[in-house]
Design an enzyme around this catalytic site. Structure first.
Site, PDB file in Angstrom:
ATOM      1  CG  HIS A 233      -1.990   1.020   1.164  1.00 45.21           C
ATOM      2  ND1 HIS A 233      -1.748   2.363   1.373  1.00 45.21           N
ATOM      3  CD2 HIS A 233      -3.312   0.909   0.876  1.00 45.21           C
ATOM      4  CE1 HIS A 233      -2.882   3.030   1.215  1.00 45.21           C
ATOM      5  NE2 HIS A 233      -3.841   2.182   0.919  1.00 45.21           N
ATOM      6  NE  ARG A 276      -6.024  -0.988  -0.231  1.00 47.74           N
ATOM      7  CZ  ARG A 276      -6.816  -1.651   0.590  1.00 47.74           C
ATOM      8  NH1 ARG A 276      -6.636  -2.953   0.748  1.00 47.74           N
ATOM      9  NH2 ARG A 276      -7.770  -1.050   1.257  1.00 47.74           N
ATOM     10  CE  LYS A 279      -9.897  -0.293  -2.559  1.00 48.96           C
ATOM     11  NZ  LYS A 279     -10.187  -0.460  -1.142  1.00 48.96           N
ATOM     12  CG  ASP A 282      -7.596   9.211  -1.968  1.00 47.23           C
ATOM     13  OD1 ASP A 282      -7.417  10.446  -1.962  1.00 47.23           O
ATOM     14  OD2 ASP A 282      -7.961   8.581  -0.966  1.00 47.23           O
ATOM     15  CB  CYS A 284      -4.358  11.515   0.233  1.00 50.63           C
ATOM     16  SG  CYS A 284      -4.937   9.824   0.277  1.00 50.63           S
ATOM     17  CE1 TYR A 285      -3.249   6.136  -0.463  1.00 45.90           C
ATOM     18  CE2 TYR A 285      -5.015   5.979  -2.074  1.00 45.90           C
ATOM     19  CZ  TYR A 285      -4.504   5.696  -0.828  1.00 45.90           C
ATOM     20  OH  TYR A 285      -5.238   4.958   0.060  1.00 45.90           O
ATOM     21  CG  ASP A 337     -10.808  10.353  -2.368  1.00 50.35           C
ATOM     22  OD1 ASP A 337     -10.506  10.081  -3.531  1.00 50.35           O
ATOM     23  OD2 ASP A 337     -11.252   9.500  -1.575  1.00 50.35           O
ATOM     24  CG  ASP A 344     -10.238  15.748   4.027  1.00 47.89           C
ATOM     25  OD1 ASP A 344      -9.000  15.752   4.124  1.00 47.89           O
ATOM     26  OD2 ASP A 344     -10.842  14.907   3.331  1.00 47.89           O
ATOM     27  CG  HIS A 347      -8.101  14.041   0.884  1.00 49.57           C
ATOM     28  ND1 HIS A 347      -8.875  13.541   1.896  1.00 49.57           N
ATOM     29  CD2 HIS A 347      -7.645  12.978   0.179  1.00 49.57           C
ATOM     30  CE1 HIS A 347      -8.923  12.218   1.791  1.00 49.57           C
ATOM     31  NE2 HIS A 347      -8.175  11.842   0.765  1.00 49.57           N
TER      32      HIS A 347
HETATM   33  C1  FPP Z   1      -6.287   2.194   3.187  1.00 51.65           C
HETATM   34  O1  FPP Z   1      -7.414   2.887   3.257  1.00 51.65           O
HETATM   35  C2  FPP Z   1      -5.232   2.947   3.938  1.00 51.65           C
HETATM   36  C3  FPP Z   1      -4.359   2.371   4.712  1.00 51.65           C
HETATM   37  C4  FPP Z   1      -4.403   0.905   4.887  1.00 51.65           C
HETATM   38  C5  FPP Z   1      -3.270   3.133   5.442  1.00 51.65           C
HETATM   39  C6  FPP Z   1      -2.691   4.284   4.697  1.00 51.65           C
HETATM   40  C7  FPP Z   1      -1.477   4.809   5.352  1.00 51.65           C
HETATM   41  C8  FPP Z   1      -1.077   6.056   5.181  1.00 51.65           C
HETATM   42  C9  FPP Z   1      -1.863   7.015   4.335  1.00 51.65           C
HETATM   43  C10 FPP Z   1       0.210   6.527   5.767  1.00 51.65           C
HETATM   44  C11 FPP Z   1       0.041   7.334   7.008  1.00 51.65           C
HETATM   45  C12 FPP Z   1       1.326   7.950   7.363  1.00 51.65           C
HETATM   46  C13 FPP Z   1       1.712   8.373   8.586  1.00 51.65           C
HETATM   47  C14 FPP Z   1       2.987   9.103   8.706  1.00 51.65           C
HETATM   48  C15 FPP Z   1       0.946   8.103   9.808  1.00 51.65           C
HETATM   49  P1  FPP Z   1      -8.625   2.589   2.260  1.00 51.65           P
HETATM   50  O2  FPP Z   1      -8.870   1.123   2.129  1.00 51.65           O
HETATM   51  O3  FPP Z   1      -9.762   3.425   2.736  1.00 51.65           O
HETATM   52  O4  FPP Z   1      -8.093   3.232   0.927  1.00 51.65           O
HETATM   53  P2  FPP Z   1      -7.671   2.582  -0.489  1.00 51.65           P
HETATM   54  O5  FPP Z   1      -8.899   1.974  -1.072  1.00 51.65           O
HETATM   55  O6  FPP Z   1      -7.222   3.777  -1.246  1.00 51.65           O
HETATM   56  O7  FPP Z   1      -6.574   1.584  -0.243  1.00 51.65           O
HETATM   57 ZN    ZN Z   2      -7.272   9.939   0.472  1.00 50.91          ZN
END
Ligand code: FPP
Ligand code: ZN
Length: 426
Positions: A233, A276, A279, A282, A284-285, A337, A344, A347
């Site tokens: 991820h 990942r 998916k 978004d 934030c990535y 996102d 927010d 993001h």
């Molecule tokens: C999946 O969310 C998200 C995670 C499993 C964790 C993500 C980790 C970070 C963003 C790093 C944080 C960093 C610090 C320094 C604390 P989801 O399943 O809602 O999203 P997805 O579908 O995009 O994977």
């Molecule tokens: Zn996000």
């Protein structure tokens, strides 16, 4: 950039060919993907109609007003982040520094006093006053204080006690729990390495076996998972890679597999990144994934991978900027996102951080400009390890390196043995 709308990748005739095909097997995932692409196409069509001859604009003033208000007042919607208040300080302050908006001294001082109330008497920072210390708000608080960068801000951090807190969450196998009695994942190694290196309390003993533990998080996909054996991820991959950069061990990753994994996370149609495989995109990535590329670029260069590291364009920097500017801006301020989601501060921070990476990465000389749109779209650069502006990293290091590393000898078998030097240069 020639300023003509035809230069936009998403307006190119071939862009539609990048759309996802389900090969006649519809699943819940494929239906969601198609819905997102549909919503992005609608955004592009509206843009085409309204701005037939201009480039996308960063809505600076609106974002500034949204951020400025957030420093003093948060709506009821933020009640669920009551245990993440130092994060709100960091997200807002970092967004403001990227926009090159100064923080008024009175506001900076209030933030220092607030974060000081979040500091636990036994070391580290909690999500709010009176709560338990936790590595995530500790990282956010230290970053926020380094962005403020005044003597008052640096003096908030009790380094001796911070080291005590880091030891209290260190595990015998090299990993860290997020808080005493809490969960282990690779975020904690990054938060610990980040605050320890910025404040000059890093010792070899404190991070003993951490490298090996992080390396076990890199899986067959090439990216890193939260703990060994799970799915790769972007959030965890950034944390593990940046922690290894701080520890000077990033070369021990399979860098080429990681590069392949991360570049494959940029979405063909959307231009933004997914977290990942399979998916959705978004905003934030834009930082968690694209922020890996400057780290990888430098690591490959250090490893003598000259062909790979000479590549200026390790990802589609313009496509990412188009995604952020067209699809992630709320016209009344704040970023988000994907189309249809609310703005927010999280993001806003990570969309802007990713936009900064996309503008500045590989951009060592001004003639190879990568800023999409007008000059006013240009953000300040961000340090790809700490995600605060590079001069704030340099200033904090200058301040804390003058102070001695706190004595670690009370730890069993430990010695105050400082690491050679933290990565000051991005
Ligand atoms: C999946 O969310 C998200 C995670 C499993 C964790 C993500 C980790 C970070 C963003 C790093 C944080 C960093 C610090 C320094 C604390 P989801 O399943 O809602 O999203 P997805 O579908 O995009 O994977
Ligand atoms: Zn996000």
């Amino acid at each position: 950039m020639d300023g003509s709308p035809a230069a936009l990748r998403c307006l190119d005739a071939g862009h539609a060919a990048e759309r996802f095909t389900d090969e006649a097997v519809e699943t819940v995932t494929s239906a969601e993907q198609k819905k997102v692409e549909q919503s992005i196409e609608e955004v592009i069509n509206v843009y085409k109609q309204m701005h037939s001859s201009s480039q996308p604009t960063l809505m600076r003033e609106q974002h500034y007003q949204y951020l400025k208000k957030g420093l003093r007042h948060l709506s009821d919607a933020y009640e669920c982040l009551d245990a993440s208040r130092p994060w709100l300080c960091f997200w807002i302050l970092h967004s403001l520094e990227l926009l090159e908006e100064p923080i008024p001294p009175a506001v900076a001082s209030d933030v220092c006093q607030f974060l000081s109330r979040c500091q636990s008497p036994s070391g580290g920072f909690a999500g709010g006053p009176g709560q338990h210390a936790h590595l995530a708000p500790t990282y956010a608080a230290v970053n926020a204080l380094c962005i403020i960068g005044t003597d008052e801000a640096y003096a908030v951090i009790d380094r001796e006690k911070l080291l005590d807190f880091l030891w209290s969450v260190k595990q015998p196998n090299g990993s860290f729990v997020m808080h005493v009695g809490g969960e282990v994942d690779v975020r904690s190694a990054y938060c610990a390495a980040s605050v320890a290196s910025l404040t000059n309390i890093i010792t070899t003993k404190l991070f003993e076996d951490t490298t090996n533990w992080i390396l076990r998080c890199q899986n067959w996909e090439g990216g890193l998972s939260g703990v060994p054996g799970l799915e790769a991820h972007g959030g965890y991959t950034f944390c593990g890679t940046a922690a290894l950069v701080i520890l000077g061990k990033e070369h021990m990753l399979d860098l080429k597999a990681l590069l392949r994994w991360v570049v494959s996370r940029q979405m063909r149609f959307e231009g933004g990144f997914q977290g990942r495989c399979n998916k959705l995109v978004d905003g934030c990535y834009s930082f968690w994934q694209a922020g890996l590329l400057p780290l990888l670029h430098r690591a490959l260069f250090k490893e003598g991978e000259l062909e790979l590291s000479r590549q200026r364009w390790m990802f589609e920097q313009q496509a990412l900027q188009e995604y952020i500017l067209l699809c992630c801006q709320n016209p009344t301020g704040g970023l988000l996102d994907k189309p249809g989601k609310s703005r927010d501060f999280y993001h806003t921070c990570y969309c802007l951080s990713g936009l900064s990476v996309a503008q500045h990465f590989g951009n060592m000389d001004i003639h190879h400009e990568t800023v999409l749109g007008k000059e006013e779209n240009r953000l300040a650069p961000t340090h790809p390890v700490y995600n605060i502006c590079p001069e704030k990293v340099a200033h904090a290091l200058q301040h804390f390196l003058r102070l001695p590393v706190p004595n670690d000898s009370r730890r069993p078998g430990a010695s105050a043995d400082p690491e050679p030097s933290p990565p000051a240069e991005p």
